[in-house]
Write a protein that holds these residues in place. Structure first.
Motif, PDB file in Angstrom:
ATOM      1  N   GLY B 186      -3.381  -0.195  -2.038  1.00 35.10           N
ATOM      2  CA  GLY B 186      -4.063   0.871  -2.761  1.00 35.10           C
ATOM      3  C   GLY B 186      -3.260   2.158  -2.946  1.00 35.10           C
ATOM      4  O   GLY B 186      -3.657   3.041  -3.705  1.00 35.10           O
ATOM      5  N   ARG B 187      -2.129   2.260  -2.261  1.00 34.83           N
ATOM      6  CA  ARG B 187      -1.295   3.454  -2.462  1.00 34.83           C
ATOM      7  C   ARG B 187      -0.799   3.535  -3.900  1.00 34.83           C
ATOM      8  O   ARG B 187      -0.665   2.511  -4.568  1.00 34.83           O
ATOM      9  N   GLU B 188      -0.478   4.741  -4.356  1.00 35.63           N
ATOM     10  CA  GLU B 188       0.107   4.885  -5.690  1.00 35.63           C
ATOM     11  C   GLU B 188       1.616   4.986  -5.561  1.00 35.63           C
ATOM     12  O   GLU B 188       2.134   5.488  -4.568  1.00 35.63           O
ATOM     13  N   PHE B 218      -3.267  -4.104 -10.393  1.00 37.39           N
ATOM     14  CA  PHE B 218      -2.790  -2.981  -9.589  1.00 37.39           C
ATOM     15  C   PHE B 218      -2.442  -1.751 -10.427  1.00 37.39           C
ATOM     16  O   PHE B 218      -1.272  -1.375 -10.538  1.00 37.39           O
ATOM     17  N   ASN B 220      -2.685   1.165  -9.718  1.00 40.15           N
ATOM     18  CA  ASN B 220      -2.082   2.222  -8.901  1.00 40.15           C
ATOM     19  C   ASN B 220      -0.564   2.155  -8.860  1.00 40.15           C
ATOM     20  O   ASN B 220       0.098   3.093  -8.433  1.00 40.15           O
ATOM     21  N   THR B 222       3.191   1.555 -10.730  1.00 41.21           N
ATOM     22  CA  THR B 222       3.902   1.645 -12.004  1.00 41.21           C
ATOM     23  C   THR B 222       5.201   0.858 -11.907  1.00 41.21           C
ATOM     24  O   THR B 222       6.053   1.167 -11.070  1.00 41.21           O
TER      25      THR B 222
END
Lengths: 342, 342
Positions: B186-188, B218, B220, B222
């Motif tokens: 879940g981290r960006e 996902f 979140n 890039t």
DNA sequence: CTGAAAGCGCTTACAG
DNA sequence: CTGAAAGCGCTTACAG
């Protein structure tokens, strides 16, 4: 000249074919001097025997038995199918394989099965059963009769089995734990574990591996006491249901045993189908569907086809006194996600 | 009476052994009526031919060539070793295997290699090379000469190859992505991708699979533009280094190509050894060590031993006109963590 | 203790 | 178009 044959050895050693054969097959009744002459010729010419010609002459067939539990589970079903599939292919390799389903937990039934095996003059046995003194003894007896024996799925480390065909269950438990832990991504919460029974060595080993990794690497997660599902859907559904109802912050479940249908039912009935991290064992029709729908996140698999074929190859190699390719016979702990479903 | 033999067929059909043999092997010059009589006897008696006896009589040996790139990488090394290992075991199955290392990207060298193969009267070829028109043509030519052909690692879908021995690279990319995504919890952040070259089909496919899962699952994360490492450590180290230096919130890297040593060096030099989620391909000495030390988190593997053996089995089956066990020849996308390292 | 001959299940010249 | 005989590389009674 191509590869040397028995004829070349005979000529080179100045003896007859019959004598070459006697020496090659370690049969008694040849003078030491003659043996030496033949062995000499063999190594001088770099002779290597053509096993398929030998088997043809001898009309050799290999008779193997797969002794499996008579309980039913989807995994056992898959294994049974895999053995049948291997059987068909191995017919061409002169192997006849019979599957015996036996109540392996019952000493009387087990004894009867081994009696039948001994009476039938079987060449090799692959046995899947829990460790018991009776089983250890009967394996020992088979070995005195020169029967090849492999332990399937569950090892029999204190017996005289020639080989173990299965996975390292401690490592499987570790694998389940690291995936659960990493998928949790630092969140805090509780993890449940379901096994068949803590009497079964495989289950204990999986739990040990799981706990160890959790203890070392994931202090944010609390692993709760083991639930026992007894390989039964209804039972599994009940214990998992109670567990879910009485614990608030559960974020994952590790299902180390069978009864998977009870597990997924308990989850789905509570609308938790895709909320929890669920790691289960063995790829079956049901677990495949559960992976696809997202109820299960990871399946730790021991490839039934590979296990069946490996067992047969090892038994045959043992009978022939040849080596196997070690890496080919190593059963891998497969990690199966929806994305790499075979 | 045991399994029927040619003698039984001959007697049953009222013909000689030679005629039975002609019919069994589809040789010309037998009257239709006689053919029918023999075929009838065959099916009536349920005759199935003993291939090893046939091969003995015919002094048959199978000659196979593995045509591999002459570039070096640890994976290629592992594959080469695996072929040699398989070779030793297959000697007993009458197979002679030769490995040819060729500059497969050079049409002239490739043509020369195929000329040699055709001249030598090889029974089967396993070829690993990028798709090119020259290769497609030469595969077609081999097929007109009834040579068995399998594509290794990289498929040649537009050629007439009999079989592909390798993994689905789109699925491999998807697998890499889902593990990266779930490990991120879940981290960006940003994800880098290194490939050899976007000219190679495998690399493109892995990237496609990776992007698709990232896009679907996902948001979140890039995924940044592809870096090209050209299968070279120094080059890979340079591009990855620049990437790390010029991007602040990188949380993962997917290394879809070779040059892994450059990658780990770039990470370690910046003290990022165990900070990032790193997914790489193929289990080698180096990636094994990197898994153990934690620099790499996941290795997506195609089992070199399995690939070598599968290719040989498929070639032999093709020559014999028999079926393979499909599930055995399916190359799995193996997920290897430190915990389930074989 | 050793050897000559026949045979395993199939194929291959050769002859007709 | 068809068959009798020898042979592939090994093993097995049987005889001595």
């Amino acid at each position: 000249m191509g590869k040397p044959t028995v004829h070349d050895i005979a000529r080179e050693a100045g003896v007859s074919l019959a004598t070459v054969d006697r020496v090659l097959n370690d049969r008694a009744g040849v003078r030491e001097k003659t043996v030496a002459r033949v062995r000499d010729a063999v190594s001088r010419l770099g002779y290597v025997r053509d096993l398929s010609a030998a088997n043809l002459a001898r009309q050799r067939r290999y008779r193997f038995v797969f002794l499996l539990p008579d309980t039913t589970s989807q995994f056992l079903h898959a294994l049974h199918d895999a053995v049948l599939e291997a059987t068909a292919a191995l017919q061409l390799d002169r192997c006849d394989i019979e599957v015996m389903h036996v109540s392996v937990g019952d000493p009387v039934a087990l004894m009867a099965a081994f009696d039948r095996i001994e009476a039938a003059g079987i060449d090799g046995v692959a046995v899947m059963a829990s460790e018991t003194p009776v089983l250890r003894d009967r394996i020992g007896r088979l070995k005195t009769q020169d029967v090849a024996v492999v332990a399937l799925i569950t090892d029999q480390p204190n017996s005289e089995r020639d080989h173990f065909v299965g996975i390292d269950n401690v490592a499987a438990g570790r694998t389940a734990a690291v995936l659960t832990g990493r998928f949790a991504g630092g969140r805090e919460g509780k993890i449940g574990i379901v096994v068949n029974s803590m009497m079964a060595r495989d289950m204990v080993e999986r739990r040990i591996g799981f706990d160890r990794v959790m203890g070392e690497g994931f202090p944010n997660l609390t692993v709760l006491p083991t639930m026992e599902g007894r390989d039964d859907h209804a039972m599994t559904e009940r214990v998992v249901g109670q567990f879910l109802d009485s614990n608030s912050d559960v974020i994952g479940i590790y299902c180390a045993g069978a009864g998977m249908r009870g597990l997924t039912k308990a989850l789905e009935d509570r609308g938790l189908g895709d909320k929890l991290i669920v790691v289960a064992h063995d790829l079956t029709q049901h677990s495949r569907a559960a992976l696809e729908s997202g109820v299960i996140d990871v399946v730790i698999n021991q490839n039934a086809g590979h296990i069946a074929r490996s067992a047969a190859r090892v038994l045959k190699a043992q009978c022939d006194g040849v080596d196997v390719i070690a890496s080919q016979e190593k059963i891998r702990i497969e990690i199966v996600l929806r994305e790499n479903l075979p």
